[in-house]
Design a protein around this motif. Structure first.
Motif, PDB file in Angstrom:
ATOM      1  N   ILE A  80       5.270   8.739  10.991  1.00  0.00           N
ATOM      2  CA  ILE A  80       5.915   7.429  11.023  1.00  0.00           C
ATOM      3  C   ILE A  80       4.860   6.385  11.377  1.00  0.00           C
ATOM      4  O   ILE A  80       3.922   6.670  12.129  1.00  0.00           O
ATOM      5  CB  ILE A  80       7.074   7.406  12.048  1.00  0.00           C
ATOM      6  CG1 ILE A  80       7.836   6.080  11.965  1.00  0.00           C
ATOM      7  CG2 ILE A  80       6.550   7.647  13.461  1.00  0.00           C
ATOM      8  CD1 ILE A  80       9.097   6.073  12.804  1.00  0.00           C
ATOM      9  N   SER A  81       4.989   5.204  10.809  1.00  0.00           N
ATOM     10  CA  SER A  81       4.044   4.128  11.105  1.00  0.00           C
ATOM     11  C   SER A  81       4.801   2.836  11.354  1.00  0.00           C
ATOM     12  O   SER A  81       5.883   2.617  10.797  1.00  0.00           O
ATOM     13  CB  SER A  81       3.044   3.934   9.956  1.00  0.00           C
ATOM     14  OG  SER A  81       3.705   3.495   8.787  1.00  0.00           O
ATOM     15  N   ALA A  82       4.230   2.013  12.207  1.00  0.00           N
ATOM     16  CA  ALA A  82       4.802   0.692  12.499  1.00  0.00           C
ATOM     17  C   ALA A  82       3.661  -0.318  12.516  1.00  0.00           C
ATOM     18  O   ALA A  82       2.575  -0.038  13.023  1.00  0.00           O
ATOM     19  CB  ALA A  82       5.529   0.712  13.834  1.00  0.00           C
ATOM     20  N   ASP A  83       3.924  -1.494  11.930  1.00  0.00           N
ATOM     21  CA  ASP A  83       2.873  -2.505  11.799  1.00  0.00           C
ATOM     22  C   ASP A  83       3.501  -3.889  11.975  1.00  0.00           C
ATOM     23  O   ASP A  83       4.374  -4.285  11.201  1.00  0.00           O
ATOM     24  CB  ASP A  83       2.224  -2.388  10.416  1.00  0.00           C
ATOM     25  CG  ASP A  83       0.998  -3.274  10.261  1.00  0.00           C
ATOM     26  OD1 ASP A  83       0.870  -4.263  11.010  1.00  0.00           O
ATOM     27  OD2 ASP A  83       0.166  -3.004   9.384  1.00  0.00           O
ATOM     28  N   TYR A  84       3.054  -4.600  13.009  1.00  0.00           N
ATOM     29  CA  TYR A  84       3.497  -5.978  13.229  1.00  0.00           C
ATOM     30  C   TYR A  84       2.311  -6.892  12.986  1.00  0.00           C
ATOM     31  O   TYR A  84       1.327  -6.859  13.727  1.00  0.00           O
ATOM     32  CB  TYR A  84       4.016  -6.143  14.653  1.00  0.00           C
ATOM     33  CG  TYR A  84       4.364  -7.578  15.004  1.00  0.00           C
ATOM     34  CD1 TYR A  84       5.457  -8.215  14.425  1.00  0.00           C
ATOM     35  CD2 TYR A  84       3.595  -8.287  15.917  1.00  0.00           C
ATOM     36  CE1 TYR A  84       5.772  -9.525  14.737  1.00  0.00           C
ATOM     37  CE2 TYR A  84       3.907  -9.596  16.246  1.00  0.00           C
ATOM     38  CZ  TYR A  84       4.992 -10.215  15.650  1.00  0.00           C
ATOM     39  OH  TYR A  84       5.301 -11.520  15.962  1.00  0.00           O
ATOM     40  N   SER A  85       2.380  -7.705  11.917  1.00  0.00           N
ATOM     41  CA  SER A  85       1.222  -8.482  11.486  1.00  0.00           C
ATOM     42  C   SER A  85       1.604  -9.895  11.079  1.00  0.00           C
ATOM     43  O   SER A  85       1.708 -10.203   9.878  1.00  0.00           O
ATOM     44  CB  SER A  85       0.523  -7.779  10.314  1.00  0.00           C
ATOM     45  OG  SER A  85       0.123  -6.483  10.663  1.00  0.00           O
ATOM     46  N   PRO A  86       1.809 -10.792  12.022  1.00  0.00           N
ATOM     47  CA  PRO A  86       2.047 -12.199  11.661  1.00  0.00           C
ATOM     48  C   PRO A  86       0.808 -12.799  11.013  1.00  0.00           C
ATOM     49  O   PRO A  86      -0.315 -12.586  11.470  1.00  0.00           O
ATOM     50  CB  PRO A  86       2.369 -12.856  13.012  1.00  0.00           C
ATOM     51  CG  PRO A  86       1.749 -11.962  14.037  1.00  0.00           C
ATOM     52  CD  PRO A  86       1.828 -10.576  13.481  1.00  0.00           C
ATOM     53  N   ALA A  87       1.012 -13.557   9.921  1.00  0.00           N
ATOM     54  CA  ALA A  87      -0.097 -14.140   9.167  1.00  0.00           C
ATOM     55  C   ALA A  87       0.127 -15.628   8.976  1.00  0.00           C
ATOM     56  O   ALA A  87       1.260 -16.121   8.993  1.00  0.00           O
ATOM     57  CB  ALA A  87      -0.244 -13.447   7.809  1.00  0.00           C
TER      58      ALA A  87
END
Length: 439
Positions: free
Chosen positions: A417-424
């Motif tokens: 499982i992977s989680a990615d929080y990336s505000p751009a």
């Protein structure tokens, strides 16, 4: 007196037997990459005693011997005399190493022959022999891959596809994408530290979809150099007649359970102001490997890239055929700042179960005053418009992966499982430009 003599003789015999039975230990290392070799066979030449190296490249023979033979698939067989109790053995690879270890199949180290995916590998030997100053000089050695040099490490990519700038390829470092999902840039590989590479793995075609929709055209995985089990270092400098200068360095060592690698380079180009083609890049990588024991390991890698280049602009047909390559603009540029930090804890529970937990942080920005946004004003030849923009993101993420070997059906089951929080953010400032009629 006789008792003393007997005791002395008995003590001598026991000591001699203990010494003769003392085990022989050592470590087998790849002579090119300075990395431990797992699965190498170490045999005593004058007996049937042998041992197999573990994942750390270490081995032990139950008794001493005066000479040994070391063999491993893809490496030259080595015979040597033993003159110490603990050995460090460097094994040289043959030209084609078909049994090398790769990670791009499922983000875990596997033998290349065990991976059901067509993966091309640019080895450390090829990297050293090529002495490339740009990545395209390396990846263009892979059949079906064409990395186009756009100047000053800028590029576009084609992997079994027509040349273009489309979002078809995924670039990874140690299995982690170097940019966040949905923020593709065809110049993304300027964010790679070429001097710290151990090898490059290229997945072409449908198998690359293992990494998601962004890898539909292919994926490139850049593997960073692991720490050396002994002290090693290098520094080199080069300069060209066209104003190009570059310095590379690396140093590595392992002290008990901790291995450290530091490497990078600084490149600078200074040309005539009319060419508007200067650039500089500083790239730095720090890697630390800590082995808790034979089954648990923590690997942490930090990368920093600072890059700035002039943008020379395009040429019309008249200038091109006149071989007048001076830039039409003297103020356009591209600047990249990138920092990546990742840490992976690996646990081998037994011969069938293995778990990896990775946490990562990425911070990247690409700012530019691009020549392709400059437009002349139709009403006034001395006026034009342009744009200064900045594309940036910072992200936090984790990847958890567990693999289980099912020997009864010769299968490897992988769950993760992977989680990615990336505000751009994307910010553009529109500018007015006064043109100089005299050029």
């Amino acid at each position: 007196m006789n008792k003393r003599v007997c005791l002395t003789v008995l003590l001598f015999i026991v000591t001699s037997m203990a010494f003769s039975q003392k085990e022989l230990t050592g470590q087998v290392v790849d002579a090119v990459t300075n990395q431990p070799l797992q699965g190498a066979t170490v045999s005593a030449l004058h007996s049937k005693t042998n041992g197999i190296t573990n994942q750390n490249g270490t081995f032990s023979l139950p008794e001493k011997t005066d000479s040994i033979e070391i063999t491993s698939v893809g490496y030259r067989t080595l015979k040597l005399a033993v003159n110490e109790e603990k050995l460090l053995i460097l094994l040289s690879p043959t030209f084609g190493n078909l049994d090398e270890i790769i990670v791009s199949g499922n983000r875990e180290a596997q033998k290349r022959t065990d991976v059901p995916v067509a993966i091309d590998v640019i080895s450390k030997t090829q990297i050293n022999d090529t002495k490339a100053t740009r990545l395209d000089m390396l990846v263009n050695k892979v059949p079906g891959v064409y990395m186009v040099d756009l100047g000053n490490e800028q590029h576009s990519m084609a992997i079994r596809q027509p040349l273009g700038y489309n979002n078809l390829y995924l670039y990874l470092e140690d299995g982690i994408p170097i940019r966040t999902v949905g923020d593709f840039n065809h110049n993304a590989l300027v964010e790679i530290n070429q001097a710290s590479l151990q090898r490059i793995e290229v997945i072409k075609g449908p198998a690359s979809s293992l990494y998601g929709s962004e890898a539909v055209g292919g994926a490139m995985n850049f593997i960073t150099q692991s720490p050396s089990p002994f002290f090693s270092g290098k520094i080199q400098a080069e300069a060209g007649t066209r104003g190009y200068k570059r310095t590379d360095f690396n140093v590595s060592n392992t002290y008990k359970k901790l291995g450290i690698y530091v490497g990078g380079y600084y490149a600078d180009q200074d040309q005539n102001v009319e060419r508007h083609n200067d650039f500089n890049k500083a790239a730095f990588t720090l890697r630390a490997d800590y082995a808790f024991n034979d089954k648990s390991k923590l690997v942490t890698v930090a990368d920093y890239i600072n890059y700035k280049t002039d943008q020379t602009g395009g040429l019309d047909s008249a200038h091109f055929y006149d071989k007048s390559y001076n830039s039409l603009y003297r103020f356009t540029y591209r600047q990249v700042n990138s920092f990546r930090l990742r840490s992976t804890f690996s646990k081998k529970w037994n011969e069938s179960n293995n778990t990896n937990f990775t946490a990562f942080y990425r911070n990247s920005s690409i700012g530019q005053n691009p020549f392709y946004y400059i437009q002349n004003a139709a009403s006034d030849p001395t006026k034009a418009t342009g744009q200064i923009n900045d594309d940036a993101f910072h992200s936090y993420g984790t990847i958890i992966q567990h693999s289980k070997k099912i020997s009864s059906i010769n299968t490897n089951w992988i769950t993760g499982i992977s989680a990615d929080y990336s505000p751009a953010t994307y910010v553009a400032n529109f500018i007015n430009i006064d043109r100089d009629q005299n050029g």
